[in-house]
Design a protein around this motif. Sequence first.
Motif, PDB file in Angstrom:
ATOM      1  N   ALA A 353       0.806  -1.213   0.000  1.00  0.00           N
ATOM      2  CA  ALA A 353       0.000   0.000   0.000  1.00  0.00           C
ATOM      3  C   ALA A 353       0.842   1.267   0.000  1.00  0.00           C
ATOM      4  N   LEU A 354       2.160   1.135  -0.052  1.00  0.00           N
ATOM      5  CA  LEU A 354       3.018   2.317  -0.093  1.00  0.00           C
ATOM      6  C   LEU A 354       2.839   3.065  -1.413  1.00  0.00           C
ATOM      7  N   PRO A 355       3.013   4.395  -1.420  1.00  0.00           N
ATOM      8  CA  PRO A 355       2.888   5.164  -2.675  1.00  0.00           C
ATOM      9  C   PRO A 355       3.856   4.665  -3.735  1.00  0.00           C
ATOM     10  N   ARG A 356       3.370   4.618  -4.961  1.00  0.00           N
ATOM     11  CA  ARG A 356       4.185   4.082  -6.057  1.00  0.00           C
ATOM     12  C   ARG A 356       5.468   4.888  -6.262  1.00  0.00           C
ATOM     13  N   ASP A 357       5.379   6.215  -6.119  1.00  0.00           N
ATOM     14  CA  ASP A 357       6.568   7.027  -6.341  1.00  0.00           C
ATOM     15  C   ASP A 357       7.632   6.756  -5.280  1.00  0.00           C
ATOM     16  N   LEU A 358       7.205   6.463  -4.026  1.00  0.00           N
ATOM     17  CA  LEU A 358       8.159   6.129  -2.974  1.00  0.00           C
ATOM     18  C   LEU A 358       8.857   4.807  -3.280  1.00  0.00           C
ATOM     19  N   VAL A 359       8.077   3.802  -3.681  1.00  0.00           N
ATOM     20  CA  VAL A 359       8.655   2.495  -3.993  1.00  0.00           C
ATOM     21  C   VAL A 359       9.624   2.603  -5.162  1.00  0.00           C
ATOM     22  N   ARG A 406      16.139   9.384   6.562  1.00  0.00           N
ATOM     23  CA  ARG A 406      15.445   9.020   7.796  1.00  0.00           C
ATOM     24  C   ARG A 406      13.941   8.889   7.592  1.00  0.00           C
ATOM     25  N   GLU A 407      13.353   9.792   6.838  1.00  0.00           N
ATOM     26  CA  GLU A 407      11.900   9.752   6.626  1.00  0.00           C
ATOM     27  C   GLU A 407      11.478   8.474   5.901  1.00  0.00           C
ATOM     28  N   THR A 408      12.253   8.089   4.892  1.00  0.00           N
ATOM     29  CA  THR A 408      11.949   6.862   4.157  1.00  0.00           C
ATOM     30  C   THR A 408      12.053   5.646   5.064  1.00  0.00           C
ATOM     31  N   LEU A 409      13.089   5.577   5.887  1.00  0.00           N
ATOM     32  CA  LEU A 409      13.252   4.448   6.793  1.00  0.00           C
ATOM     33  C   LEU A 409      12.109   4.355   7.792  1.00  0.00           C
ATOM     34  N   GLN A 410      11.658   5.502   8.294  1.00  0.00           N
ATOM     35  CA  GLN A 410      10.547   5.496   9.250  1.00  0.00           C
ATOM     36  C   GLN A 410       9.281   4.947   8.602  1.00  0.00           C
ATOM     37  N   ARG A 411       9.029   5.299   7.349  1.00  0.00           N
ATOM     38  CA  ARG A 411       7.847   4.786   6.655  1.00  0.00           C
ATOM     39  C   ARG A 411       7.960   3.283   6.419  1.00  0.00           C
ATOM     40  N   LEU A 412       9.148   2.812   6.096  1.00  0.00           N
ATOM     41  CA  LEU A 412       9.338   1.389   5.860  1.00  0.00           C
ATOM     42  C   LEU A 412       9.235   0.586   7.155  1.00  0.00           C
ATOM     43  N   ARG A 413       9.675   1.145   8.257  1.00  0.00           N
ATOM     44  CA  ARG A 413       9.629   0.434   9.527  1.00  0.00           C
ATOM     45  C   ARG A 413       8.199   0.224  10.015  1.00  0.00           C
ATOM     46  N   GLY A 418       9.604  -4.280   6.512  1.00  0.00           N
ATOM     47  CA  GLY A 418      10.315  -3.069   6.145  1.00  0.00           C
ATOM     48  C   GLY A 418      11.006  -3.130   4.797  1.00  0.00           C
ATOM     49  N   LEU A 419      12.274  -2.710   4.789  1.00  0.00           N
ATOM     50  CA  LEU A 419      13.055  -2.638   3.552  1.00  0.00           C
ATOM     51  C   LEU A 419      13.146  -3.994   2.871  1.00  0.00           C
TER      52      LEU A 419
END
Length: 502
Positions: A353-359, A406-413, A418-419
């Motif tokens: 469900a993560l945003p496509r642009d983030l992935v 850091r922001e990306t890691l927090q969203r993945l956690r 996660g990653l």
Amino acid sequence: MCIKFSSVTAVEDERWHSDGIVYPKPTWLGEELLAKLARWCVESRQSGFKSTLSLISIMKYSKVYQALKEKYKDMVKVWPEVTNPEKFVYEDVAIATYLLILWEEERAERGETAKQSFVDLGCGNGLLVHILSSEGHPGRGIDVRRRKIWDMYGPQTHLEESAITPNDKTLFPDVDWLIGNHSDELTPWIPVMAARSSYDCRFFVLPCCFFDFVGKYQRRQSNKTQYRVYLDFITEVGSACGFHVEEDCLRIPSTKRVCLIGKSRTYPPAGEDSVDEQRTRYMNGRRGSPASPPGQRPAPPPAGATAGGADGPQGRGALDSGARPTPESPAEGPWLSGFHPREKAERVRNCAALPRDLVDRVVLQVANLLLGGEHVHTQGSQSGSVKAWNRGGSLSLAEVAGQLDRETLQRLRRECGGLQTLLRNRPQVFRVLNGRVRIRDWREERLQEEKEAEAKRKLFSETFKTRICWFFAHHPDGCALPSDCCPFAHGPGELRPAPTTK
């Protein structure tokens, strides 16, 4: 040839078939079995688990299991859920068989003829309820989410969609047995609910995920496995509730196959009030000694303590923690503050469900790191020389995570896995193995094609050229495979329509 194992550790092997029988591969027999047998012969350590089916007649079990397996085998063909039908059908058949034999022998011990009633708390797909009901036991199942298969059982199978909160509104005084089959957060509560429902109510739990009365179970020992420690905890709960708790090991295709049974009490009916006070003290004790959360009142002092005792800032929980409902604590509230039943809508936390642009941004960044800093293209490129194709290096997940913001890691956690899950969700691009990630080289995949299962090859052909090749679009050297060998499209002109979902 088939081999049956009774050891709990054997079920961890991936060669288990869904009907509970091992069908080993010849290579495993020749390369691993003899070494394992030699090691097992000289080992002197005692198993921490009971032998399989130690509380019932194995002869009766085998006969009933084969009959039920034949009777309900068609469920595999019509299974509408996304879960593995063979595993779930045969596992529930085995659990139902065990309960039917256990209850038959209990009726003989008690000199009774009426079949036991039951409630399955957290019944999931409801198949266990369906089998037990079809075999003449009156009962029902309750789960927070309705499943598609429920509509297939018919009106004789009673299933309810409802959240369960352990309180005085969720007692079952007219029921003989409470069942918890992989009941997750309800598992430690089932002995309590059985004890408070009536003196004659019994319980059967098959623990899986590790939950305490409130939240996840925190392991407090290191000399035992986490599974063994958790089983000991549920046994302790049953004992604190006044049950003689028995343990047995089921014959099911699962690594979590130890069940705990409370058939009788350690006290006479006249002692119910004093034992219930003991249950309350035990549940309060599970809270440890945390500071009371803001807005909550500290618990009253234990019996015999003064008002100025241990109930200061480090008091035990809230006023209603573990206590029976009072005029200030309505019956609808949980017996222990902080308990929350699972949500009706299961949240997807597998990075899907993560945003496509983030992935896409993370995939490009990780690919760039693996390629040694050589930036990947954002537009299509033609394949260069196969010999010069840059397959990149290998990095640990920790090394990759250290390069993300850091922001990306927090969203993945916030996602399960996660990653690692995000990268595994992109198997076209990456291979993740033993905590390391590298670029997938599809030339190696072609060498393994002959080893693919028939079902996998069929699915492969259905999705052939339905998506753009990531390497064609982004890799500095293009795709390592020529267009006619690559399963993905080299440009929009090769795209085929995706197969329609049935």
